[in-house]
Structure formats: C-alpha cells, structure tokens
Design a protein around this motif. Structure first.
Motif, PDB file in Angstrom:
ATOM      1  N   LEU A   1       0.840  -1.196   0.000  1.00 13.08           N
ATOM      2  CA  LEU A   1       0.000   0.000   0.000  1.00 13.08           C
ATOM      3  C   LEU A   1       0.874   1.245   0.000  1.00 13.08           C
ATOM      4  CD1 LEU A   1      -2.655   1.536   0.169  1.00 13.08           C
ATOM      5  CD2 LEU A   1      -2.596   1.215   2.654  1.00 13.08           C
ATOM      6  N   ALA A   2       1.886   1.250   0.820  1.00 18.48           N
ATOM      7  CA  ALA A   2       2.788   2.398   0.908  1.00 18.48           C
ATOM      8  C   ALA A   2       3.416   2.721  -0.448  1.00 18.48           C
ATOM      9  CB  ALA A   2       3.872   2.132   1.944  1.00 18.48           C
ATOM     10  N   ALA A   3       3.855   1.693  -1.152  1.00 18.33           N
ATOM     11  CA  ALA A   3       4.469   1.898  -2.467  1.00 18.33           C
ATOM     12  C   ALA A   3       3.457   2.487  -3.458  1.00 18.33           C
ATOM     13  CB  ALA A   3       5.023   0.577  -3.002  1.00 18.33           C
ATOM     14  N   LYS A   4       2.217   2.033  -3.384  1.00 20.89           N
ATOM     15  CA  LYS A   4       1.184   2.525  -4.304  1.00 20.89           C
ATOM     16  C   LYS A   4       0.857   3.998  -4.083  1.00 20.89           C
ATOM     17  CE  LYS A   4      -1.269  -1.784  -5.223  1.00 20.89           C
ATOM     18  NZ  LYS A   4      -1.280  -1.796  -6.674  1.00 20.89           N
ATOM     19  N   ILE A   5       0.962   4.462  -2.832  1.00 19.80           N
ATOM     20  CA  ILE A   5       0.594   5.852  -2.546  1.00 19.80           C
ATOM     21  C   ILE A   5       1.805   6.714  -2.204  1.00 19.80           C
ATOM     22  CG2 ILE A   5      -1.776   5.269  -1.924  1.00 19.80           C
ATOM     23  CD1 ILE A   5      -0.984   5.495   1.007  1.00 19.80           C
ATOM     24  N   ASP A   6       3.003   6.152  -2.407  1.00 23.83           N
ATOM     25  CA  ASP A   6       4.261   6.878  -2.270  1.00 23.83           C
ATOM     26  C   ASP A   6       4.495   7.445  -0.867  1.00 23.83           C
ATOM     27  OD1 ASP A   6       6.708   7.663  -3.339  1.00 23.83           O
ATOM     28  OD2 ASP A   6       5.959   9.636  -3.898  1.00 23.83           O
TER      29      ASP A   6
ATOM     30  N   THR B   1       4.707   4.857   7.802  1.00 29.48           N
ATOM     31  CA  THR B   1       3.596   5.816   7.808  1.00 29.48           C
ATOM     32  C   THR B   1       2.266   5.085   7.795  1.00 29.48           C
ATOM     33  OG1 THR B   1       4.921   7.509   6.711  1.00 29.48           O
ATOM     34  CG2 THR B   1       2.521   7.727   6.544  1.00 29.48           C
ATOM     35  N   VAL B   2       2.148   4.067   6.962  1.00 30.63           N
ATOM     36  CA  VAL B   2       0.914   3.281   6.915  1.00 30.63           C
ATOM     37  C   VAL B   2       0.658   2.639   8.274  1.00 30.63           C
ATOM     38  CG1 VAL B   2      -0.266   1.313   5.835  1.00 30.63           C
ATOM     39  CG2 VAL B   2       1.086   2.864   4.424  1.00 30.63           C
TER      40      VAL B   2
END
Length: 45
Positions: free
Chosen positions: A24-29, A34-35
């Motif tokens: 998820l983190a990679a998808k939303i940069d 943070t996630v």
C-alpha cells in the motif's frame, strides 16, 4: 474523524485488497512506517 476509526478503515480496506502495508505504501508513495502509524493511530515517537 477519529484517528482510531480512520486507521481501522484503512487497515480493513487494505486487507480486503490483500495488500501488505509495504505494498500500500508503495502505491501511494509513503513509507510502510507511515501506513503502520495511520493504522495504529500512533503519530508521535
């Protein structure tokens, strides 16, 4: 909105899509940390 409710919603939606926090983190940069903070409602170290 309450941070706990928001974090629970993020986690629920992420898991429904079978994504890890890192994916998820990679998808939303953002970082996976943070996630994690969003999901747990922990914003300070």
């Amino acid at each position: 909105m309450d941070a706990y409710v928001t974090g629970s919603t993020i986690k629920q939606l992420r898991e429904a899509r079978k994504l890890t926090q890192a994916e998820l983190a990679a998808k939303i940069d953002v970082s996976h940390k943070t996630v994690s903070k969003w999901e747990t409602g922990v914003f300070h170290s």
